[in-house]
Design an enzyme around this catalytic site. Structure first.
Site, PDB file in Angstrom:
ATOM      1  NE  ARG A   2      56.939  27.328  26.167  1.00 30.19           N
ATOM      2  CZ  ARG A   2      57.525  26.278  26.734  1.00 30.19           C
ATOM      3  NH1 ARG A   2      57.322  25.999  28.004  1.00 30.19           N
ATOM      4  NH2 ARG A   2      58.335  25.523  26.033  1.00 30.19           N
ATOM      5  CG  HIS A   5      53.776  24.923  23.080  1.00 31.71           C
ATOM      6  ND1 HIS A   5      54.649  24.158  23.790  1.00 31.71           N
ATOM      7  CD2 HIS A   5      54.469  26.020  22.711  1.00 31.71           C
ATOM      8  CE1 HIS A   5      55.828  24.760  23.847  1.00 31.71           C
ATOM      9  NE2 HIS A   5      55.752  25.896  23.210  1.00 31.71           N
ATOM     10  CG  ASP A   6      45.745  23.641  21.632  1.00 31.70           C
ATOM     11  OD1 ASP A   6      45.896  22.459  21.265  1.00 31.70           O
ATOM     12  OD2 ASP A   6      44.631  24.186  21.718  1.00 31.70           O
ATOM     13  CG  ASP A  36      43.676  19.858  18.493  1.00 34.68           C
ATOM     14  OD1 ASP A  36      44.578  20.366  19.211  1.00 34.68           O
ATOM     15  OD2 ASP A  36      43.799  18.735  17.980  1.00 34.68           O
ATOM     16  CG  ASN A  62      58.632  18.638  30.061  1.00 34.19           C
ATOM     17  OD1 ASN A  62      57.730  17.977  29.620  1.00 34.19           O
ATOM     18  ND2 ASN A  62      59.762  18.137  30.531  1.00 34.19           N
ATOM     19  N   PRO A  96      58.685  25.319  16.755  1.00 37.18           N
ATOM     20  CG  PRO A  96      58.184  27.599  16.822  1.00 37.18           C
ATOM     21  CD  PRO A  96      57.539  26.246  16.790  1.00 37.18           C
ATOM     22  CG  HIS A 131      59.366  34.901  23.903  1.00 33.10           C
ATOM     23  ND1 HIS A 131      60.252  34.423  22.982  1.00 33.10           N
ATOM     24  CD2 HIS A 131      58.518  33.862  24.171  1.00 33.10           C
ATOM     25  CE1 HIS A 131      59.963  33.159  22.690  1.00 33.10           C
ATOM     26  NE2 HIS A 131      58.913  32.802  23.388  1.00 33.10           N
ATOM     27  CG  ASP A 141      56.140  45.603  29.180  1.00 33.06           C
ATOM     28  OD1 ASP A 141      56.798  44.735  28.565  1.00 33.06           O
ATOM     29  OD2 ASP A 141      56.484  46.032  30.292  1.00 33.06           O
TER      30      ASP A 141
HETATM   31  C1  HEM Z   1      58.851  32.125  17.506  1.00 28.50           C
HETATM   32  C2  HEM Z   1      59.062  30.914  17.950  1.00 28.50           C
HETATM   33  C3  HEM Z   1      59.130  30.603  19.420  1.00 28.50           C
HETATM   34  C4  HEM Z   1      60.120  29.911  20.033  1.00 28.50           C
HETATM   35  C5  HEM Z   1      61.337  29.311  19.381  1.00 28.50           C
HETATM   36  C6  HEM Z   1      59.795  29.866  21.443  1.00 28.50           C
HETATM   37  C7  HEM Z   1      60.562  29.235  22.401  1.00 28.50           C
HETATM   38  C8  HEM Z   1      60.343  29.306  23.766  1.00 28.50           C
HETATM   39  C9  HEM Z   1      61.172  28.681  24.769  1.00 28.50           C
HETATM   40  C10 HEM Z   1      62.396  27.824  24.473  1.00 28.50           C
HETATM   41  C11 HEM Z   1      60.673  29.006  25.978  1.00 28.50           C
HETATM   42  C12 HEM Z   1      61.246  28.624  27.340  1.00 28.50           C
HETATM   43  C13 HEM Z   1      60.941  27.200  27.701  1.00 28.50           C
HETATM   44  C14 HEM Z   1      61.730  26.803  28.913  1.00 28.50           C
HETATM   45  O1  HEM Z   1      62.943  26.686  28.803  1.00 28.50           O
HETATM   46  O2  HEM Z   1      61.128  26.617  29.982  1.00 28.50           O
HETATM   47  C15 HEM Z   1      59.523  29.844  25.743  1.00 28.50           C
HETATM   48  C16 HEM Z   1      58.758  30.392  26.736  1.00 28.50           C
HETATM   49  C17 HEM Z   1      57.618  31.122  26.494  1.00 28.50           C
HETATM   50  N1  HEM Z   1      57.046  31.375  25.263  1.00 28.50           N
HETATM   51 FE1  HEM Z   1      57.856  31.012  23.476  1.00 28.50          FE
HETATM   52  N2  HEM Z   1      58.624  30.520  21.653  1.00 28.50           N
HETATM   53  C18 HEM Z   1      58.176  30.998  20.452  1.00 28.50           C
HETATM   54  C19 HEM Z   1      56.998  31.680  20.220  1.00 28.50           C
HETATM   55  C20 HEM Z   1      56.085  32.021  21.196  1.00 28.50           C
HETATM   56  C21 HEM Z   1      54.785  32.566  20.949  1.00 28.50           C
HETATM   57  C22 HEM Z   1      54.185  32.795  19.576  1.00 28.50           C
HETATM   58  C23 HEM Z   1      54.218  32.796  22.173  1.00 28.50           C
HETATM   59  C24 HEM Z   1      52.852  33.358  22.492  1.00 28.50           C
HETATM   60  C25 HEM Z   1      52.244  34.258  21.771  1.00 28.50           C
HETATM   61  C26 HEM Z   1      55.180  32.398  23.172  1.00 28.50           C
HETATM   62  C27 HEM Z   1      55.011  32.526  24.522  1.00 28.50           C
HETATM   63  C28 HEM Z   1      55.916  32.098  25.479  1.00 28.50           C
HETATM   64  C29 HEM Z   1      55.761  32.372  26.902  1.00 28.50           C
HETATM   65  C30 HEM Z   1      54.653  33.194  27.549  1.00 28.50           C
HETATM   66  C31 HEM Z   1      56.831  31.737  27.554  1.00 28.50           C
HETATM   67  C32 HEM Z   1      57.086  31.686  29.050  1.00 28.50           C
HETATM   68  C33 HEM Z   1      56.401  30.467  29.632  1.00 28.50           C
HETATM   69  C34 HEM Z   1      56.418  30.392  31.139  1.00 28.50           C
HETATM   70  O3  HEM Z   1      57.103  31.172  31.793  1.00 28.50           O
HETATM   71  O4  HEM Z   1      55.721  29.506  31.684  1.00 28.50           O
HETATM   72  N3  HEM Z   1      56.295  31.909  22.546  1.00 28.50           N
HETATM   73  N4  HEM Z   1      59.345  29.995  24.382  1.00 28.50           N
HETATM   74  C1  LIG Z   2      59.650  16.516  30.222  1.00 27.55           C
HETATM   75  O1  LIG Z   2      60.378  16.107  29.080  1.00 27.55           O
HETATM   76  C2  LIG Z   2      61.376  15.150  29.350  1.00 27.55           C
HETATM   77  C3  LIG Z   2      62.053  14.808  28.030  1.00 27.55           C
HETATM   78  O2  LIG Z   2      62.776  15.901  27.578  1.00 27.55           O
HETATM   79  C4  LIG Z   2      60.771  13.888  29.998  1.00 27.55           C
HETATM   80  O3  LIG Z   2      61.796  12.998  30.342  1.00 27.55           O
HETATM   81  C5  LIG Z   2      59.960  14.280  31.227  1.00 27.55           C
HETATM   82  O4  LIG Z   2      59.300  13.158  31.735  1.00 27.55           O
HETATM   83  C6  LIG Z   2      58.945  15.348  30.884  1.00 27.55           C
HETATM   84  N1  LIG Z   2      58.225  15.798  32.074  1.00 27.55           N
HETATM   85  C7  LIG Z   2      56.891  15.673  32.214  1.00 27.55           C
HETATM   86  C8  LIG Z   2      56.307  16.233  33.451  1.00 27.55           C
HETATM   87  O5  LIG Z   2      56.195  15.141  31.396  1.00 27.55           O
END
Ligand code: HEM
Ligand SMILES: *C1O[C@H](CO)[C@@H](O)[C@H](O)[C@H]1NC(C)=O
Ligand SMILES: *[C@@H]1O[C@H](CO)[C@@H](O)[C@H](O)[C@H]1NC(C)=O
Length: 317
Positions: free
Chosen positions: A59, A63-64, A71, A91, A158, A188, A248
């Site tokens: 993830r 994001h990077d 970068d 976060n 997104p 995901h 998977d």
């Molecule tokens: C298509 C648009 C995408 C959206 C809207 C999206 C959104 C999100 C959100 C909302 C979370 C959960 C954050 C949280 O509540 O803690 C998440 C988790 C995650 N996303 Fe996405 N994501 C997208 C695309 C991607 C892509 C392209 C990848 C990697 C190829 C990715 C990999 C992950 C992974 C691995 C997690 C789990 C992170 C963790 O458990 O630490 N996502 N994503």
């Molecule tokens: C995570 O994001 C929230 C804002 O949604 C912020 O208040 C909080 O400080 C952030 N946490 C860290 C570890 O940066």
């Protein structure tokens, strides 16, 4: 006239590509031959202690790449009075930053000042997929690190509430198409989400439905239990997949069953072209892996930096 227009547009295409750094698989072959081995060891070591590390690394790389290109700006700590990407609303898990710190330390010991943090993150994301049981591939290298990171720019990511046309637009702005969207969303297959990211589907979904009608009712009920309307437990949430530490194609099978977590996941099932790919990847892990690798290389080749930072948390002085 038509010919000169064609030549002109070809020139435009070539110059657009040559503006970025040319990446290559052999970039460090002479200057840091053990770099891949060092990084994969750092990832494996952390994975032994914490099985959630691969999700965080994957993830982080996504994001990077989506903000200012791949970068490593996502790794920078607060500098001056700026709030950096790290502290922006979506976060990111802290444990992944330590993996990159450890990898950078080991890489600097072997070949100081040679390997960018952006490359370390791209390689670590690949290694994360591998240790989680997914496919492997050669990562093109030669990225540079950026000097700017702004929390305010994380809104460019997104959102999980996006519909297909919003997702398509967000990806298109980075040169990625609908095929890339479907394949990369397979990320995901790993990880966890907080309630806030899928709350929209469970309560006051739209004018006529309290609950998103595309979500499987028993799945919605189980989510509702962990994420009630006025949920106060900040850490509450759900795994993105019942096997959240294993990479998977289960993610696509979940979409078919209405058991994917985000509106943005279910959105892939709302147009014929993307729906077709969801079916394809649900029925063939091989087809998914092939597409995922291609799109990962494409996403991770969006470059943007200028320097090789000595410490991934700080720009060079
Ligand atoms: C298509 C648009 C995408 C959206 C809207 C999206 C959104 C999100 C959100 C909302 C979370 C959960 C954050 C949280 O509540 O803690 C998440 C988790 C995650 N996303 Fe996405 N994501 C997208 C695309 C991607 C892509 C392209 C990848 C990697 C190829 C990715 C990999 C992950 C992974 C691995 C997690 C789990 C992170 C963790 O458990 O630490 N996502 N994503
Ligand atoms: C995570 O994001 C929230 C804002 O949604 C912020 O208040 C909080 O400080 C952030 N946490 C860290 C570890 O940066
Ligand atoms: C997607 O959401 C945008 C913004 O809310 C809206 O303008 C658009 O009509 C929606 N598209 C579809 C296909 O629902």
């Amino acid at each position: 006239m038509a010919i000169s227009a064609a030549i002109f547009s070809l020139l435009l295409i070539f110059s657009a590509f040559s503006l970025g750094d040319a990446l290559s698989i052999n970039h460090y072959a002479k200057t840091c031959p053990d770099v891949e081995y060092i990084i994969s060891n750092a990832v494996k070591e952390e994975f032994q202690k914490d099985k959630t590390v691969p999700a965080a690394l994957l993830r982080l790389h996504f994001h990077d790449c989506f903000i200012r290109g791949c970068d490593a700006s996502v790794l920078l700590d607060k500098y001056g009075s700026n709030k950096v990407e790290k502290s922006g609303p979506p976060n990111l898990s802290l444990h992944a930053f330590f993996v990159i710190d450890n990898a950078k330390k080991a890489v600097e010991a072997a070949c100081p000042g040679i390997v960018s943090c952006a490359d370390i993150l791209a390689l670590a994301a690949r290694d994360a997929v591998v240790v989680a049981g997914g496919p492997t591939w050669d990562v093109p290298k030669g990225r540079k690190d950026g000097r700017k990171s702004l929390a305010s720019e994380t809104i460019q990511l997104p959102a999980p509430t996006f519909n297909l046309s919003q997702l398509q637009q967000s990806f298109a702005q980075r040169g990625l198409n609908l095929g890339d969207l479907v394949a990369l969303s397979g990320g995901h297959s790993l990880g966890f989400s907080h309630c806030s990211s899928f709350q929209n589907r469970l309560h006051k979904f739209d004018a006529t439905h309290d609950i998103d009608p595309s979500i499987n009712p028993s799945f919605a009920a189980s989510l509702e239990k962990v994420c009630p309307a006025h949920n106060k437990v900040k850490k509450a949430g759900s795994n993105l997949d019942p096997s959240p530490t294993m990479f998977d194609n289960t993610y696509y099978k979940l979409i078919l069953q209405g058991k994917s977590l985000f509106s943005s996941d279910q959105a892939l099932f709302t147009a014929p072209s993307t729906k077709h790919l969801v079916y394809k990847y649900a029925s063939s892990k091989e087809a998914f892996y092939e597409a995922f690798i291609k799109s990962m290389i494409k996403m991770s080749s969006i470059t943007g930096g200028q320097e090789i930072t000595k410490n991934c948390r700080m720009v060079n002085s």
